[in-house]
Design a protein around this motif. Structure first.
Motif, PDB file in Angstrom:
ATOM      1  N   ASN A 180      42.130  48.440 -31.946  1.00  0.00           N
ATOM      2  CA  ASN A 180      41.165  47.715 -32.768  1.00  0.00           C
ATOM      3  C   ASN A 180      41.775  47.347 -34.117  1.00  0.00           C
ATOM      4  N   ARG A 181      42.501  48.284 -34.709  1.00  0.00           N
ATOM      5  CA  ARG A 181      43.105  48.025 -36.027  1.00  0.00           C
ATOM      6  C   ARG A 181      44.161  46.927 -35.926  1.00  0.00           C
ATOM      7  N   LEU A 182      44.991  47.015 -34.892  1.00  0.00           N
ATOM      8  CA  LEU A 182      46.043  46.003 -34.738  1.00  0.00           C
ATOM      9  C   LEU A 182      45.447  44.636 -34.415  1.00  0.00           C
ATOM     10  N   TRP A 183      44.384  44.629 -33.626  1.00  0.00           N
ATOM     11  CA  TRP A 183      43.733  43.357 -33.270  1.00  0.00           C
ATOM     12  C   TRP A 183      43.002  42.769 -34.475  1.00  0.00           C
ATOM     13  N   ALA A 184      42.343  43.628 -35.257  1.00  0.00           N
ATOM     14  CA  ALA A 184      41.553  43.149 -36.391  1.00  0.00           C
ATOM     15  C   ALA A 184      42.437  42.532 -37.465  1.00  0.00           C
ATOM     16  N   ASP A 185      43.644  43.091 -37.660  1.00  0.00           N
ATOM     17  CA  ASP A 185      44.504  42.509 -38.708  1.00  0.00           C
ATOM     18  C   ASP A 185      45.457  41.443 -38.157  1.00  0.00           C
ATOM     19  N   GLY A 186      45.276  41.067 -36.880  1.00  0.00           N
ATOM     20  CA  GLY A 186      46.050  39.973 -36.308  1.00  0.00           C
ATOM     21  C   GLY A 186      47.406  40.347 -35.787  1.00  0.00           C
ATOM     22  N   THR A 187      47.757  41.623 -35.808  1.00  0.00           N
ATOM     23  CA  THR A 187      49.079  42.039 -35.318  1.00  0.00           C
ATOM     24  C   THR A 187      49.138  42.028 -33.795  1.00  0.00           C
ATOM     25  N   LEU A 188      48.005  42.270 -33.126  1.00  0.00           N
ATOM     26  CA  LEU A 188      47.940  42.325 -31.666  1.00  0.00           C
ATOM     27  C   LEU A 188      47.011  41.226 -31.179  1.00  0.00           C
TER      28      LEU A 188
ATOM     29  N   ASN B 184      48.367  58.009 -23.904  1.00  0.00           N
ATOM     30  CA  ASN B 184      48.398  59.166 -24.798  1.00  0.00           C
ATOM     31  C   ASN B 184      49.754  59.296 -25.478  1.00  0.00           C
ATOM     32  N   LEU B 185      50.825  59.048 -24.735  1.00  0.00           N
ATOM     33  CA  LEU B 185      52.168  59.071 -25.341  1.00  0.00           C
ATOM     34  C   LEU B 185      52.275  58.031 -26.447  1.00  0.00           C
ATOM     35  N   LEU B 186      51.754  56.834 -26.193  1.00  0.00           N
ATOM     36  CA  LEU B 186      51.814  55.781 -27.197  1.00  0.00           C
ATOM     37  C   LEU B 186      51.077  56.191 -28.469  1.00  0.00           C
ATOM     38  N   VAL B 187      49.891  56.773 -28.318  1.00  0.00           N
ATOM     39  CA  VAL B 187      49.107  57.170 -29.491  1.00  0.00           C
ATOM     40  C   VAL B 187      49.886  58.170 -30.342  1.00  0.00           C
ATOM     41  N   LEU B 188      50.531  59.133 -29.684  1.00  0.00           N
ATOM     42  CA  LEU B 188      51.232  60.172 -30.445  1.00  0.00           C
ATOM     43  C   LEU B 188      52.543  59.666 -31.034  1.00  0.00           C
ATOM     44  N   THR B 189      53.302  58.894 -30.274  1.00  0.00           N
ATOM     45  CA  THR B 189      54.629  58.472 -30.745  1.00  0.00           C
ATOM     46  C   THR B 189      54.565  57.300 -31.724  1.00  0.00           C
ATOM     47  N   ALA B 190      53.500  56.514 -31.653  1.00  0.00           N
ATOM     48  CA  ALA B 190      53.407  55.333 -32.528  1.00  0.00           C
ATOM     49  C   ALA B 190      52.718  55.635 -33.845  1.00  0.00           C
ATOM     50  N   LYS B 191      52.311  56.875 -34.036  1.00  0.00           N
ATOM     51  CA  LYS B 191      51.498  57.218 -35.211  1.00  0.00           C
ATOM     52  C   LYS B 191      52.203  56.875 -36.518  1.00  0.00           C
ATOM     53  N   HIS B 192      53.503  57.098 -36.577  1.00  0.00           N
ATOM     54  CA  HIS B 192      54.227  56.903 -37.833  1.00  0.00           C
ATOM     55  C   HIS B 192      55.026  55.607 -37.851  1.00  0.00           C
ATOM     56  N   LEU B 193      54.819  54.745 -36.859  1.00  0.00           N
ATOM     57  CA  LEU B 193      55.537  53.476 -36.807  1.00  0.00           C
ATOM     58  C   LEU B 193      54.787  52.402 -37.584  1.00  0.00           C
ATOM     59  N   PRO B 194      55.495  51.386 -38.064  1.00  0.00           N
ATOM     60  CA  PRO B 194      54.811  50.276 -38.733  1.00  0.00           C
ATOM     61  C   PRO B 194      53.995  49.480 -37.713  1.00  0.00           C
ATOM     62  N   PRO B 195      52.957  48.754 -38.184  1.00  0.00           N
ATOM     63  CA  PRO B 195      52.080  48.023 -37.260  1.00  0.00           C
ATOM     64  C   PRO B 195      52.789  47.117 -36.266  1.00  0.00           C
ATOM     65  N   PRO B 196      53.821  46.365 -36.643  1.00  0.00           N
ATOM     66  CA  PRO B 196      54.470  45.509 -35.628  1.00  0.00           C
ATOM     67  C   PRO B 196      55.037  46.312 -34.457  1.00  0.00           C
ATOM     68  N   GLU B 197      55.640  47.464 -34.768  1.00  0.00           N
ATOM     69  CA  GLU B 197      56.172  48.285 -33.676  1.00  0.00           C
ATOM     70  C   GLU B 197      55.050  48.918 -32.849  1.00  0.00           C
ATOM     71  N   GLN B 198      53.961  49.290 -33.500  1.00  0.00           N
ATOM     72  CA  GLN B 198      52.807  49.805 -32.761  1.00  0.00           C
ATOM     73  C   GLN B 198      52.277  48.737 -31.793  1.00  0.00           C
ATOM     74  N   ALA B 199      52.205  47.490 -32.291  1.00  0.00           N
ATOM     75  CA  ALA B 199      51.721  46.393 -31.449  1.00  0.00           C
ATOM     76  C   ALA B 199      52.648  46.185 -30.262  1.00  0.00           C
ATOM     77  N   ARG B 200      53.970  46.277 -30.498  1.00  0.00           N
ATOM     78  CA  ARG B 200      54.895  46.108 -29.380  1.00  0.00           C
ATOM     79  C   ARG B 200      54.704  47.224 -28.352  1.00  0.00           C
ATOM     80  N   GLY B 201      54.383  48.422 -28.827  1.00  0.00           N
ATOM     81  CA  GLY B 201      54.123  49.518 -27.898  1.00  0.00           C
ATOM     82  C   GLY B 201      52.882  49.253 -27.046  1.00  0.00           C
ATOM     83  N   VAL B 202      51.825  48.726 -27.672  1.00  0.00           N
ATOM     84  CA  VAL B 202      50.608  48.399 -26.926  1.00  0.00           C
ATOM     85  C   VAL B 202      50.889  47.279 -25.930  1.00  0.00           C
ATOM     86  N   GLU B 203      51.635  46.267 -26.366  1.00  0.00           N
ATOM     87  CA  GLU B 203      51.953  45.147 -25.469  1.00  0.00           C
ATOM     88  C   GLU B 203      52.771  45.624 -24.272  1.00  0.00           C
ATOM     89  N   ALA B 204      53.662  46.572 -24.497  1.00  0.00           N
ATOM     90  CA  ALA B 204      54.449  47.113 -23.380  1.00  0.00           C
ATOM     91  C   ALA B 204      53.539  47.864 -22.404  1.00  0.00           C
TER      92      ALA B 204
END
Length: 874
Positions: A778-786, A732-752
């Motif tokens: 799903n969005r990060l995986w679909a566009d190849g970022t994750l 839940n923290l990741l969803v809220l804090t990563a909302k305004h981050l670019p996709p690469p940083e969002q992916a790094r958050g998911v990987e962490a």
């Protein structure tokens, strides 16, 4: 379907009656009303065999079915077995005591409406049903019967139902004694089927006059004539009860003396086989006797599902018992006594106590009942203990600790806390009738007090309680074994998982050694839950799966492992299998079940219904669960239910419902009190309520407060070492804090997140309880970022849809929109209509449309759909 005109060889088929009963498809209710032996059950058998209805649910009723809980539970089980489309989640028969009959009938109506094919519900021997609750449910159902559902009631006496409206509307088919009377031509066919000669006209006329067409009497007479010749029929000149008496005399006198004696004596047994008869009746000829009786068709009926076991027709058994009491009264009590010992050795305590009660030996009865209570407590048959408690006077129970103690424990475990308190207080004030060297009544009663306190007060369990008392030995009540399990459960409640594991393993070992299989299963479930919460998923799953598949389905212990299996299947996204196990469990979930079982079944079914878009059904399930939880101080189970209510409202865009739940359970006050200050120790209720408050804050646009609260929750949960809950809060923290981050940083958050908890621990429950995580991944995986393994994405096909990513918005909403526009944009993202947005923001529809026009222009979009497709909910 047409019935054949000619019966198979040896069969007596009443074609006209079968065709008449087939008209039941045209009316909601068919009433078969006739005395015993009139052929009601036989007609039902022939109709079911030859008329070919799609679905038939048939219940043969017995005196214990007059209990509405048992009646409705049996009905739900039989319907679920016979009709795959019958959804037991719509109909919970065990909470009949807490609901008015009209509500139960409504739930039953809704469940039956799901069955699209014609459904026939048959209640045979309905004369046993007198309960006002049961009759009221059926009355309410018949007042507005479901489409294509037809009831058939067979009874010796008029049922206590309100049938006047059905009669006036010509919606009731009544088949009475006149229709069931056997006709002369049928008597000739029956005689032929029984191997007899054609009857002379005068003999047939006399038989018809004497019996008045009563088919059982006719059959009795025909059987008697084969024993003593056709002249026997000339002597039939008595009324029906006398015919039954003559039947007993004719059959008995036609048997050798040894067979005659065994025939009468075996009537004292509800059901019997050769081994039982040889032991109890002290003979070695039972097998030959049973074979002879079966060959003569003397109303000897095989017991369904028990090869080699038989029972007598009820009327015949009554006649034989009456004859035995007259001819051999001195043998009745010894037979019951020997039957008691036989069934005790076989650990068939329902039969053992039945015979002990009837033998007239009070000491034997009490001893048998004490052994039965001990066995039922060990194996988890709580309903047997509760049933006898209803039948026995309190004074008798309280004079015997070996009855009172298991009863109090059972009442406690089944959440009947007020009754448990009554018996415990009365037990403390009652002098004991006897004592043994290894039996300490004071210690037993102290243990029962702690046991009641633990389950009644849940996580508030006796602040400062003397847990050391639970660790001391106390004789034949096996207090130490129970105490170890209690302490393990107490530690699990408070998040002390390593301690819970240690005590649960020790408890399980001791309990299995002592033969307490049900409580040992409960300790095993604690082991699995503790491992699961610690993040030892593989170990927990293997433990549950092994015992689920190796435990007999008819054992109460199976329900414990099935509860754990529901969690396993759901987390692994095997949703159809999880639903099947839940529906198998639902008819078993009763007031004698563990609260963990009830909550798991209800919460899982509700979540499954919500996933299917059945929001009304899922909400009803949660409200029913809250009603059950009102029986005790179940703060943590209530908090789980509230969390699910808020989650469903948030993910379903039901803002009014969300606000109503938040107000009902004071989430605003909770958030205000817990956003600052020292952190409390971990408790499930605090953590679940906290996450519900987070959802409420997110829905209200208070993301920063939500993040702050999540950080506090995470600190407490991590300190307690509860990794499964930490993964959900972290997500839940990741969803809220990563909302305004670019996709690469969002992916790094998911990987962490995956690195911290393990990929397979990001399961169905995490996706559910961290709204926004699945679309993000799903969005990060679909566009190849994750990058994710193929096996993982295939496990969650509803999450990883591989839908091509939509182009991003032309501008960042937070950078270009005014505060008011940003507020409206957030509500738009969450699916609110223009009217709903106007209501929430307090502006007119015209002003809302003006703001939306500006929002679309600034973001480079032209329609509402672009907002929903190209941006995640806020």
């Amino acid at each position: 379907m047409a019935t054949p005109d000619t019966p198979a060889p040896g069969r007596f088929l009443r074609t006209g009656l079968v065709n008449l009963l087939a008209q039941s498809a045209e009316v909601p209710l068919t009433l078969l009303l006739a005395p015993a032996g009139a052929g009601k059950s036989t007609l039902l058998n022939q109709w079911q065999e030859h008329s070919g209805p799609a679905y038939v649910v048939r219940m043969n009723l017995y005196p214990p079915d007059d209990d509405p809980v048992r009646f409705l539970r049996r009905f739900a089980e039989k319907t679920r077995a016979a009709v795959p489309a019958f959804d037991t989640s719509w109909f919970m028969p065990f909470d009949v005591a807490e609901l008015p009959p009209a509500s139960i009938a409504d739930a039953l109506f809704d469940a039956l409406q799901q069955v699209t094919a014609p459904l026939f519900i048959v209640f045979d021997d309905f004369q046993h049903i007198h309960s006002p609750e049961t009759l009221s449910v059926i009355d309410a159902l018949l007042a507005q019967p479901p489409d294509d559902v037809h009831l058939i009631i067979a009874s010796r006496t008029p049922p206590g139902l309100n049938l006047s409206r059905l009669r006036l509307d010509d919606r009731l088919l009544e088949i009475g004694m006149d229709a069931l009377r056997i006709q002369p031509e049928e008597v000739q066919r029956l005689s032929h089927c029984l191997g007899g000669e054609p009857l002379a006209d005068d003999v047939l006329a006399r038989l018809m006059t004497i019996t008045e067409g009563w088919i059982a009497g006719v059959k009795i007479a025909l059987v008697a004539s084969q024993r003593s010749g056709m002249q026997t029929l000339q002597g039939f000149d008595a009324s029906q009860p006398e015919i039954m008496e003559y039947f007993g005399h004719a059959v008995l006198s036609g048997l050798p003396e040894v067979a005659r004696t065994l025939f009468m004596q075996s009537a004292l047994l509800d059901t019997f086989n050769a081994t039982l008869c040889d032991d109890v009746l002290q003979t070695d000829r039972a097998a030959r006797l049973i074979e002879e009786l079966a060959s003569r068709e003397l109303f000897l009926m095989p017991v369904s599902g028990q090869p080699g076991w038989y029972r007598y027709h009820t009327l015949l058994r009554d006649v034989l018992q009456a004859r035995l009491a007259i001819e051999q009264p001195d043998c009745v009590a010894p037979i019951h006594r020997r039957a008691t010992h036989f069934f005790v050795r076989a650990q068939n305590f329902p039969q053992a106590t039945w015979h002990a009660y009837r033998c007239g030996d009070q000491a034997l009865f009490i001893d048998c009942l004490e052994n039965a209570f001990d066995y039922w407590l060990r194996e988890g048959y709580a309903s047997h203990i509760l049933g006898w408690a209803e039948a026995l006077p309190d004074e008798l129970i309280l004079r015997h600790d070996r009855l009172a103690a298991p009863l109090i424990s059972t009442l406690t475990l089944s959440r009947r806390f007020f009754r448990a308190r009554y018996y415990l207080d009365a037990l403390k004030a009652t002098p004991r009738s006897s004592a043994s060297d290894d039996d300490d009544p004071a210690r037993v009663r102290d243990f029962l007090e702690l046991h009641l306190q633990l389950f009644q007060h849940d996580t508030d369990f006796m602040a400062g309680a003397d847990l050391s008392l639970l660790m001391e030995n106390a004789g034949q009540r096996d207090i130490r074994a129970f105490s170890l399990a209690m302490v393990a459960y107490h530690h699990l409640q408070h998040g002390r998982l390593e301690s819970a594991l240690a005590f649960a393993w020790q408890a399980r070992e001791v309990l299995l050694r002592l033969g307490h299989h049900y409580t040992a299963g409960y300790a095993g479930l604690i082991i699995a839950l503790a491992n699961q919460q610690l993040g030892h998923i593989g170990e927990a799953v293997a433990f549950i799966v092994e015992h689920f598949h190796t435990t007999a389905r008819d054992s109460p212990v199976w329900s414990l492992w099935a509860t754990g299996m529901v969690v396993v299947l759901y987390d692994q996204n095997r949703l159809d299998e999880a639903r099947q196990v839940c529906e198998d469990l639902l008819p078993m979930v009763s007031s004698a079940s563990a609260t963990e079982m009830i909550s798991t079944v209800y919460l899982t079914l509700s979540r499954l219904q919500h996933l299917e878009g059945r929001q009304q059904a899922s909400g009803r399930m949660l409200e029913k669960l809250l009603g059950i939880l009102q029986l005790g101080n179940y703060e943590r189970f209530v908090s789980m239910t509230v969390l699910e209510m808020v989650r469903q409202a948030l993910t379903g865009g039901q803002w009014q419902r969300l606000d109503a739940v938040a107000e009902r359970f004071a989430l605003a006050d909770w958030a205000h009190d817990n956003l600052a200050g020292p952190l409390p120790p971990y408790s499930q209720s605090w953590e679940r309520t906290g996450l519900a408050a987070v959802y409420w804050l997110v829905a209200g646009g208070r993301s920063q407060d939500a993040i702050a609260l999540l950080q506090r929750l995470l600190a407490v949960v991590k300190k307690a070492g509860i990794r499964t809950r930490a993964s959900i809060i972290d997500a839940n923290l990741l969803v809220l804090t990563a909302k305004h981050l670019p996709p690469p940083e969002q992916a790094r958050g998911v990987e962490a997140l995956i690195t911290r908890y393990g990929l397979m621990n990001i399961n169905r429950s995490v996706f559910d309880e961290a709204p926004g995580l699945s679309p993000l991944m799903n969005r990060l995986w679909a566009d190849g970022t994750l990058a994710l393994p193929e096996g993982y994405t295939q496990l969650f096909p509803a999450v990883f849809t591989a839908t091509p990513a939509q182009p991003p918005l032309d501008a960042d909403p937070d950078a270009v929109l005014t505060p008011k526009e940003l507020e409206i944009f957030t509500l738009l993202q969450n699916g609110l209509s223009n009217a709903q947005i106007s209501e929430r923001t307090g502006v007119s529809i015209t002003t809302t449309k003006w703001h939306l026009k500006n929002i679309y222009s600034k973001l480079g979009i032209t329609r509402r759909t672009d907002v929903l497709l190209r941006t995640p909910p806020r």
